[in-house]
Scaffold this motif. Structure first.
Motif, PDB file in Angstrom:
ATOM      1  N   PRO A 261       0.827  -1.207   0.000  1.00 14.87           N
ATOM      2  CA  PRO A 261       0.000   0.000   0.000  1.00 14.87           C
ATOM      3  C   PRO A 261       0.857   1.251   0.000  1.00 14.87           C
ATOM      4  N   ASP A 262       0.550   2.163  -0.889  1.00 14.71           N
ATOM      5  CA  ASP A 262       1.341   3.388  -1.062  1.00 14.71           C
ATOM      6  C   ASP A 262       0.441   4.585  -0.786  1.00 14.71           C
ATOM      7  N   VAL A 266      -0.099   8.407  -3.007  1.00 17.62           N
ATOM      8  CA  VAL A 266      -1.359   8.641  -3.719  1.00 17.62           C
ATOM      9  C   VAL A 266      -1.741  10.115  -3.638  1.00 17.62           C
ATOM     10  N   ILE A 267      -1.374  10.767  -2.529  1.00 18.93           N
ATOM     11  CA  ILE A 267      -1.704  12.179  -2.339  1.00 18.93           C
ATOM     12  C   ILE A 267      -0.641  13.078  -2.952  1.00 18.93           C
ATOM     13  N   LYS A 273       4.777  14.546  -9.740  1.00 16.59           N
ATOM     14  CA  LYS A 273       5.035  14.076 -11.103  1.00 16.59           C
ATOM     15  C   LYS A 273       4.873  15.194 -12.134  1.00 16.59           C
ATOM     16  N   LEU A 274       4.285  16.323 -11.736  1.00 18.27           N
ATOM     17  CA  LEU A 274       4.240  17.485 -12.626  1.00 18.27           C
ATOM     18  C   LEU A 274       5.581  18.209 -12.673  1.00 18.27           C
ATOM     19  N   ILE A 275       6.419  17.977 -11.664  1.00 19.92           N
ATOM     20  CA  ILE A 275       7.726  18.642 -11.615  1.00 19.92           C
ATOM     21  C   ILE A 275       8.783  17.802 -12.316  1.00 19.92           C
ATOM     22  N   THR A 427       4.758   5.077  10.383  1.00 17.47           N
ATOM     23  CA  THR A 427       5.676   4.906   9.256  1.00 17.47           C
ATOM     24  C   THR A 427       5.067   4.010   8.192  1.00 17.47           C
ATOM     25  N   PHE A 428       4.317   2.997   8.614  1.00 16.64           N
ATOM     26  CA  PHE A 428       3.643   2.125   7.648  1.00 16.64           C
ATOM     27  C   PHE A 428       2.610   2.914   6.840  1.00 16.64           C
ATOM     28  N   ILE A 429       1.960   3.875   7.476  1.00  9.04           N
ATOM     29  CA  ILE A 429       0.940   4.671   6.779  1.00  9.04           C
ATOM     30  C   ILE A 429       1.583   5.613   5.776  1.00  9.04           C
ATOM     31  N   VAL A 430       2.627   6.337   6.210  1.00 15.02           N
ATOM     32  CA  VAL A 430       3.246   7.324   5.321  1.00 15.02           C
ATOM     33  C   VAL A 430       4.263   6.706   4.381  1.00 15.02           C
ATOM     34  N   GLN A 431       4.593   5.399   4.599  1.00 16.07           N
ATOM     35  CA  GLN A 431       5.466   4.651   3.687  1.00 16.07           C
ATOM     36  C   GLN A 431       6.887   5.190   3.621  1.00 16.07           C
ATOM     37  N   SER A 432       7.340   5.873   4.679  1.00 14.96           N
ATOM     38  CA  SER A 432       8.700   6.411   4.656  1.00 14.96           C
ATOM     39  C   SER A 432       9.117   6.776   6.074  1.00 14.96           C
TER      40      SER A 432
END
Length: 689
Positions: A261-262, A266-267, A273-275, A427-432
């Motif tokens: 899960p990422d 997602v937010i 990705k526009l940069i 940390t699991f929620i924010v993936q970092s």
């Protein structure tokens, strides 16, 4: 009492403390003017009333209370209390709170996005170099080399996930064994802790906040370094991590699953990705010695491609190179065969800012690095200011008690372990882990979270980042599934082993004490924080890397004396602080060494002198000087103090008196002697008296 300092015309005037006799000489009444008890008439005598005596004897005798710099500050609400507001004021206060919360979330969003862009910038600047570090698989058999390569690569790409994925791809391609990959994972664990240390540097403006923030960030560093110093030799001697993870992988039949899960990306991904968008496979391809990837750009140009495989007639040197005897023929001159040829067609370009600039990776990375650091610094400053305005009064009290209070006896020991679970879950929620610890750093700086509570949260963050790696490993292809799961489990058990070493027993929580010591030093000499980053994350790994390349004899010949000196200094320092009587008188302190060898004060003078060459004067006229000194709080800043000195010299030349320093120990007398005394209200006067 110590004599007063001599200051020009600053003389105490005792007549100022006589009511009714100001500006008059006191007269001594003679006997003829005294009131006679037998007479009916009374001669009035001037009544002199002395004010309370202002003595400094009591202030000197009373022991001064030592303030602990690690105590959390009281975030007092200086505004109007809620009970004193009318209906309109309460509604306005609610809307202000909602607005501040929205601003806080907005700046927090851009803060996380800037961390993502910062990682991309580091990959553009040093990604290919990181891949080349891994490409020489012959040096990976040295555990010490693998460790420093893991540190340097993770610092260069600012992502332990990227360095771990490179290791997984090398293991699945049989270019690296799991045994050789474990030290690299340990190094990646150290390198990823540099991000929140950089974030702590953004709070360097306030000395107290910087002390807490830098200590809260470096407690992660010290935990990782101490864990590696103990567990790397143990792993090299016993290979316990490899054996345990091998047994687990053999016991469970893992199958490829869905991607991890990422949630956070997602937010943030729609904005980042526009940069810029990167093709991270290029670094892995360089690491596995793919020659075609060395000239590729990491900046992604085409996002949609069409790949088609068709059979075509191609020429081969001989019949031995044919795909099969039935698909091989010759015309007497050339040999032909049928082969599947992959045809790739680009369909649509990516939609990001740098897609049409065609700049080299180094230029794009430098631009993004500067911009991301500016945004990161600005967002962090605003987050700290907004948090400072929100966390006041009763709100701050509730939050502090909720986060920093232990469970009631006898379950107080469970509080830290609950904090570890909270850190792992967040940390699991924010993936970092970098995002979580970087967001935690300003909260430590402003005094919401103590170092003692931040430590288990950081340990939980270390575990949380390994669980996401395990889930990501489950989504690996079949040829890389087994090796990626084993490496992720090695990372997990390494952090578990570190927690068992440095947390359960309070005496073994050395990272907290070491981080506080470094925080005190960095608060006094703030330039030392930058030197710490350079030395521990660049110079030491690069030095070990160079000595390892020179061979084991050189590494042992240089390393053993250095390690021996460090251990000797630590033992001597411990004896000096605990039981100095067992040492000779000369060794009870460090005064037998030159000052520059045991104090940072001479170095501070050198650094200040060196940096003064790069500081420009901030004023060009008297008006600019006044504005500049007003803004920067002169003479507390660098070159603005020179402006104020020039201003004071000009005032003295014109006969304008300049305020003298404090003459008296007592505050009230000092203010009156300097012409600053004012009529205090009754509350202030009662408090002063």
């Amino acid at each position: 009492m110590a004599p007063w300092p001599e200051l020009g015309d600053a003389q105490p005037n005792p007549d100022k403390y006589l009511e009714g006799a100001a500006g008059q000489q006191p007269t001594i009444p003679d006997k003829s003017k005294e009131t006679n008890k037998t007479d009916n008439t009374e001669v009035p005598v001037t009544k002199i009333e002395l004010l309370p005596t202002y003595s400094t004897a009591t202030l000197i005798d009373e022991p001064t209370e030592v303030v602990d710099p690690w105590n959390l500050p009281t975030l007092q609400d200086s505004g109007i209390k809620w009970s004193e507001r009318d209906t309109k004021g309460k509604i306005l206060c609610v809307f202000q709170g909602i607005g501040r919360l929205i601003l806080l979330l907005g700046f927090l969003y851009f803060f996380v996005c800037s961390l993502d862009i910062l990682s991309s910038a580091f990959q553009l600047v040093g990604g290919k170099m990181a891949g080349q570090f891994f490409s020489n698989s012959s040096i990976m058999s040295n555990p010490l080399l693998g460790l420093v390569i893991g540190v340097l690569v993770t610092v260069l790409v600012q992502s332990s996930s990227t360095s771990t994925s490179i290791v997984v791809s090398m293991v699945s391609s049989s270019l690296l064994t799991v045994r050789a990959a474990i030290p690299i994972i340990m190094g990646a664990n150290i390198g990823t802790s540099i991000t929140n240390t950089i974030v702590a540097l953004m709070q360097v403006g306030d000395r107290s906040e910087f002390r807490r923030a830098f200590a809260g960030a470096t407690v992660h560093d010290f935990f990782n370094w101490l864990s590696v110093l103990v567990l790397l030799p143990v792993e090299a001697a016993t290979h316990y991590l490899e054996i345990i993870t091998q047994l687990i992988v053999d016991s469970f039949h893992f199958k490829s699953g869905e991607d991890a899960p990422d949630l956070l990306k997602v937010i943030t991904k729609p904005f980042t990705k526009l940069i810029v968008q990167l093709d991270k496979k290029v670094i892995s391809q360089i690491a596995i010695n793919d020659e075609t990837a060395k000239n590729k750009s990491l900046v992604k140009i085409w996002c949609k491609t069409f790949t088609n495989k068709t059979q075509m007639n191609v020429t081969v040197p001989s019949t031995a190179n044919c795909t099969s005897p039935s698909l091989c023929w010759t015309d007497g001159i050339q040999t032909w065969t049928m082969k599947n040829v992959t045809y790739k067609e680009n369909i649509a370009k990516c939609q990001h800012f740098f897609v049409n600039f065609h700049l080299p990776d180094l230029a794009v990375g430098t631009i993004l690095l500067i911009l991301s650091l500016l945004v990161l610094c600005g967002c962090l400053i605003m987050i700290v200011k907004i948090l400072g305005s929100l966390l006041k009064g009763q709100v701050a009290t509730v939050i502090k008690k909720t986060i920093n209070t232990d469970f009631p006896f006898p379950f107080a020991w469970l509080t830290g372990y609950l904090a570890i679970l909270v850190g792992a879950g967040m940390t699991f929620i924010v993936q970092s882990s970098s995002v979580f610890t970087s967001a935690l750093t300003p909260l430590i700086g402003i005094g919401v979270i103590t170092i003692e509570r931040a430590y288990p949260l950081t340990l939980g963050s270390n575990i949380g980042t390994t669980t996401t790696a395990i889930l990501a490993a489950l989504a690996s292809p079949g040829n890389a599934l087994r090796s990626s799961i084993q490496i992720a489990l090695c990372h997990f058990f390494f952090n578990i082993s570190g927690i068992l070493l440095w947390y359960p027993i309070p005496f073994t929580r050395l990272p907290i004490r070491m981080a506080k010591g470094l925080g005190n030093i960095s608060a006094k000499y703030r330039w030392f924080a930058v030197f710490y980053l350079i030395i521990f994350f660049f110079l030491i790994p690069l030095t070990v890397f160079g000595l390892s390349l020179a061979g084991w004899p050189v590494l042992v010949g240089v390393g053993v004396p250095v390690v021996f000196i460090i251990i000797l200094v630590l033992c001597l320092r411990l004896l000096q602080s605990r039981c100095p009587r067992v040492l000779p008188k000369k060794l009870q302190n460090w005064n037998f060494l030159p000052l520059w060898m045991h104090s940072l004060k001479p170095w501070d003078a050198v650094v200040s002198k060196f940096t003064s060459f790069f500081q420009m004067r901030c004023c060009c006229c008297r008006v600019c000087c006044r504005v500049c000194c007003l803004l920067c709080g002169c003479p507390k800043c660098c070159r603005c103090s020179k402006c104020c000195e020039d201003l004071e010299e000009a005032q003295e030349g014109q006969g304008v008196p300049v305020r003298a320093a404090e003459t008296f120990d007592n505050i009230t007398i000092s203010r009156e002697a300097q012409g600053e005394a004012h009529a205090p209200d009754s509350k202030t006067e009662c408090t002063a008296l």
